[in-house]
Each structure stands twice: as structure tokens, then as C-alpha cells.
Design a protein around this motif. Structure first.
Motif: not given
Length: 64
Positions: A52-58, A61-63
């Protein structure tokens, strides 16, 4: 698994196609997609938090 207390985000409102989470007695977190409720993913709270931290940090996003 039906004895678990499944929750979805309040941001989902009445939308379909949501991810539901449940805390299991063994300390894991279970995830299920409402469109495919027979597939249950299991993870640890720590790994879910890191994701979830990774999602929030973007970080993913490259996917898109």
C-alpha cells in the motif's frame, strides 16, 4: 472462510468490483475481489502495508 469479517473501503460506496479484506485468526490478511470471490489471496499485514505504501508512492504507476 465465510466466518471471516470481510470489509471494503468506505470510498467504494455501492460500487461493484471492489477488493474486500479480512483479518484471519492466524494473523494473516485475506483479500478477495468481489468479481471473483472464489479466489482468496493471503498475505501478512507487513507485506500488505509495504504494498500500500508503494501504491501511494506511485511505484506501480508504470503498469497503467
Amino acid at each position: 472462510m465465510s466466518a471471516l469479517h470481510w470489509q471494503k473501503s468506505s470510498y467504494s460506496g455501492s460500487a461493484n468490483g471492489c477488493v474486500h479484506l479480512a483479518a484471519a485468526p492466524d494473523g494473516t490478511v485475506k483479500l478477495v475481489e468481489s468479481d471473483d470471490p472464489d479466489v482468496i489471496v493471503s498475505t501478512t499485514p507487513e507485506k500488505l502495508h509495504a504494498f500500500m505504501r508503494g501504491v501511494k508512492a506511485g511505484d506501480f504507476d508504470h503498469f497503467v
